[in-house]
Write a protein that holds these residues in place. Structure first.
Motif, mmCIF file in Angstrom:
data_model
loop_
_atom_site.group_PDB
_atom_site.id
_atom_site.type_symbol
_atom_site.label_atom_id
_atom_site.label_comp_id
_atom_site.label_asym_id
_atom_site.label_seq_id
_atom_site.Cartn_x
_atom_site.Cartn_y
_atom_site.Cartn_z
ATOM 1 N N SER A 151 -6.174 19.973 134.408
ATOM 2 C CA SER A 151 -6.359 19.737 135.841
ATOM 3 C C SER A 151 -7.834 19.758 136.222
ATOM 4 N N ASN A 152 -8.665 20.376 135.371
ATOM 5 C CA ASN A 152 -10.098 20.463 135.650
ATOM 6 C C ASN A 152 -10.869 20.440 134.330
ATOM 7 N N LEU A 153 -11.407 19.285 133.993
ATOM 8 C CA LEU A 153 -12.140 19.131 132.737
ATOM 9 C C LEU A 153 -13.159 18.019 132.870
ATOM 10 N N GLU A 154 -14.312 18.205 132.229
ATOM 11 C CA GLU A 154 -15.302 17.140 132.153
ATOM 12 C C GLU A 154 -15.920 17.132 130.766
ATOM 13 N N VAL A 155 -16.341 15.939 130.345
ATOM 14 C CA VAL A 155 -16.932 15.763 129.023
ATOM 15 C C VAL A 155 -18.347 15.222 129.175
ATOM 16 N N GLY A 156 -19.305 15.929 128.593
ATOM 17 C CA GLY A 156 -20.688 15.487 128.604
ATOM 18 C C GLY A 156 -21.095 14.956 127.243
ATOM 19 N N VAL A 157 -21.825 13.865 127.246
ATOM 20 C CA VAL A 157 -22.322 13.260 126.010
ATOM 21 C C VAL A 157 -23.847 13.235 126.062
ATOM 22 N N THR A 158 -24.475 13.693 124.999
ATOM 23 C CA THR A 158 -25.933 13.732 124.921
ATOM 24 C C THR A 158 -26.498 12.408 124.424
ATOM 25 N N LEU A 159 -27.530 11.924 125.090
ATOM 26 C CA LEU A 159 -28.258 10.735 124.655
ATOM 27 C C LEU A 159 -29.753 11.034 124.720
ATOM 28 N N THR A 160 -30.435 10.800 123.611
ATOM 29 C CA THR A 160 -31.861 11.115 123.526
ATOM 30 C C THR A 160 -32.716 9.878 123.318
ATOM 31 N N ALA A 161 -32.156 8.862 122.685
ATOM 32 C CA ALA A 161 -32.903 7.622 122.431
ATOM 33 C C ALA A 161 -31.911 6.473 122.265
ATOM 34 N N LEU A 162 -32.275 5.298 122.763
ATOM 35 C CA LEU A 162 -31.425 4.120 122.607
ATOM 36 C C LEU A 162 -31.621 3.452 121.254
ATOM 37 N N ASP A 163 -32.815 3.555 120.720
ATOM 38 C CA ASP A 163 -33.141 2.936 119.432
ATOM 39 C C ASP A 163 -32.410 3.681 118.320
ATOM 40 N N GLU A 164 -31.505 2.991 117.632
ATOM 41 C CA GLU A 164 -30.679 3.635 116.611
ATOM 42 C C GLU A 164 -31.504 4.164 115.444
ATOM 43 N N SER A 165 -32.608 3.497 115.113
ATOM 44 C CA SER A 165 -33.443 3.981 114.011
ATOM 45 C C SER A 165 -34.106 5.309 114.378
ATOM 46 N N VAL A 166 -34.437 5.467 115.652
ATOM 47 C CA VAL A 166 -35.008 6.727 116.126
ATOM 48 C C VAL A 166 -33.933 7.798 116.159
ATOM 49 N N ARG A 167 -32.780 7.451 116.719
ATOM 50 C CA ARG A 167 -31.652 8.393 116.793
ATOM 51 C C ARG A 167 -31.297 8.932 115.419
ATOM 52 N N ALA A 168 -31.249 8.054 114.423
ATOM 53 C CA ALA A 168 -30.845 8.451 113.073
ATOM 54 C C ALA A 168 -31.813 9.449 112.449
ATOM 55 N N LYS A 169 -33.067 9.384 112.838
ATOM 56 C CA LYS A 169 -34.056 10.325 112.299
ATOM 57 C C LYS A 169 -34.027 11.654 113.037
ATOM 58 N N MET A 170 -33.759 11.620 114.337
ATOM 59 C CA MET A 170 -33.766 12.848 115.131
ATOM 60 C C MET A 170 -32.440 13.598 115.053
ATOM 61 N N GLU A 171 -31.339 12.841 114.952
ATOM 62 C CA GLU A 171 -29.991 13.421 114.981
ATOM 63 C C GLU A 171 -29.168 12.840 113.833
ATOM 64 N N PRO A 172 -29.568 13.133 112.592
ATOM 65 C CA PRO A 172 -28.997 12.422 111.431
ATOM 66 C C PRO A 172 -27.489 12.538 111.242
ATOM 67 N N GLY A 173 -26.888 13.634 111.711
ATOM 68 C CA GLY A 173 -25.452 13.805 111.486
ATOM 69 C C GLY A 173 -24.573 13.408 112.650
ATOM 70 N N ALA A 174 -25.172 12.954 113.741
ATOM 71 C CA ALA A 174 -24.416 12.659 114.958
ATOM 72 C C ALA A 174 -23.926 11.219 114.995
ATOM 73 N N SER A 175 -23.056 10.926 115.967
ATOM 74 C CA SER A 175 -22.552 9.572 116.159
ATOM 75 C C SER A 175 -23.686 8.648 116.609
ATOM 76 N N THR A 176 -23.511 7.362 116.381
ATOM 77 C CA THR A 176 -24.511 6.389 116.793
ATOM 78 C C THR A 176 -24.552 6.293 118.317
ATOM 79 N N VAL A 177 -25.608 5.702 118.810
ATOM 80 C CA VAL A 177 -25.750 5.489 120.259
ATOM 81 C C VAL A 177 -24.589 4.642 120.774
ATOM 82 N N GLU A 178 -24.278 3.577 120.051
ATOM 83 C CA GLU A 178 -23.183 2.685 120.461
ATOM 84 C C GLU A 178 -21.854 3.429 120.527
ATOM 85 N N GLU A 179 -21.595 4.286 119.557
ATOM 86 C CA GLU A 179 -20.342 5.048 119.539
ATOM 87 C C GLU A 179 -20.260 6.005 120.726
#
Length: 266
Positions: free
Chosen positions: A128-156
């Motif tokens: 009845s009361n829930l929210e989901v937050g998703v973290t985004l730090t960079a749109l560039d996938e090559s940057v994301r992969a270096k900063m957050e290597p184990g996380a889902s891709t930006v697109e995902e």
């Protein structure tokens, strides 16, 4: 490396705004984000951050007992770990905890960098009361992969936000930490506006114990030309973020996105 452990408590008092409790199904996090300050919060002393994850295998049983006696309040799921990191695919500790929280109708706020959250859509819709937050730090996938290597891709992650919203789940985005001269905040705000979250929280890079060493190593290997800038901002106190955050607020107003700047620790 995965290690199964048993714990004595499940819900911890939270000092984060809007949260009464913190619930962390894992200790450690395989996403291995270079900027993560969780190791200093939990006093991590078990090797390199990201290489070991402790699974709290008895957490659902402990939580079940606590929910019968605890005063109802908002539970932050994943305050110092990601509740949907890779180990969750096998162990389903987060899912089992959600089942219990739903049964007792506790409000829940989830924060994740993983599209695995979509697996539990059936449970999320039962609250009845829930929210989901998703973290985004960079749109560039090559940057994301270096900063957050184990996380889902930006697109995902963007797809997860869209699917959650389509299914009536309240979503929010954590735009952070803003990495100086790396995070393209204007492009991120424009992209976030398209998935229409309930609100967006923006935060700076926070250099708690051990974070500077990891960030410095990352910058030295990724963009060494920025090292002097990072030292000027974080070691000598140059006010980099004021203008950046004012620009974020203006752009959010243009895109009709509710935006809050995290002032904790300023």
């Amino acid at each position: 490396m995965i290690k199964e452990v048993k714990v004595k408590t499940a819900l911890s008092p939270s000092k984060l705004p809007g949260l009464e409790y913190a619930l962390n199904p894992y200790r450690g996090c395989a996403h291995a984000c270079v900027y993560c300050y969780a190791p200093s919060v939990i006093h991590w002393d078990k090797g390199k951050w990201g290489e070991l994850v402790e699974v709290k295998v008895n957490l659902p049983r402990i939580l079940s007992k606590e929910l019968r006696v605890k005063k109802k309040g908002v539970v932050g799921l994943g305050t110092v770990t990601d509740p949907y990191q890779p180990a969750e695919k096998k162990y389903e500790i987060t899912r089992r905890c959600l089942e219990l929280l739903s049964l007792h109708d506790f409000p829940v706020c989830i924060q994740t960098k993983s599209s695995l959250v979509l697996r539990d859509m059936d449970l999320l819709k039962s609250f009845s009361n829930l929210e989901v937050g998703v973290t985004l730090t960079a749109l560039d996938e090559s940057v994301r992969a270096k900063m957050e290597p184990g996380a889902s891709t930006v697109e995902e992650r963007l797809r997860a936000l869209e699917e959650l919203s389509k299914n009536g789940i309240n979503t929010w985005v954590f735009l952070g930490p803003v990495m100086p001269y790396i995070t393209d905040v204007d492009a991120l705000v424009d992209t976030i506006a398209k998935v229409k979250p309930k609100y967006m929280l923006v935060d700076r890079l926070r250099l708690k114990e051990g974070v500077w060493e990891r960030v410095r190593g990352f910058i030295a290997g990724f963009k060494p030309e920025l090292l002097a800038d990072y030292e000027r901002i974080f070691l000598r106190g140059e006010d980099y973020y004021r203008e950046i955050f004012e620009g974020v607020k203006r752009r959010c107003e243009e895109k009709v996105v509710r935006c809050e700047v995290n002032r904790l620790g300023d």
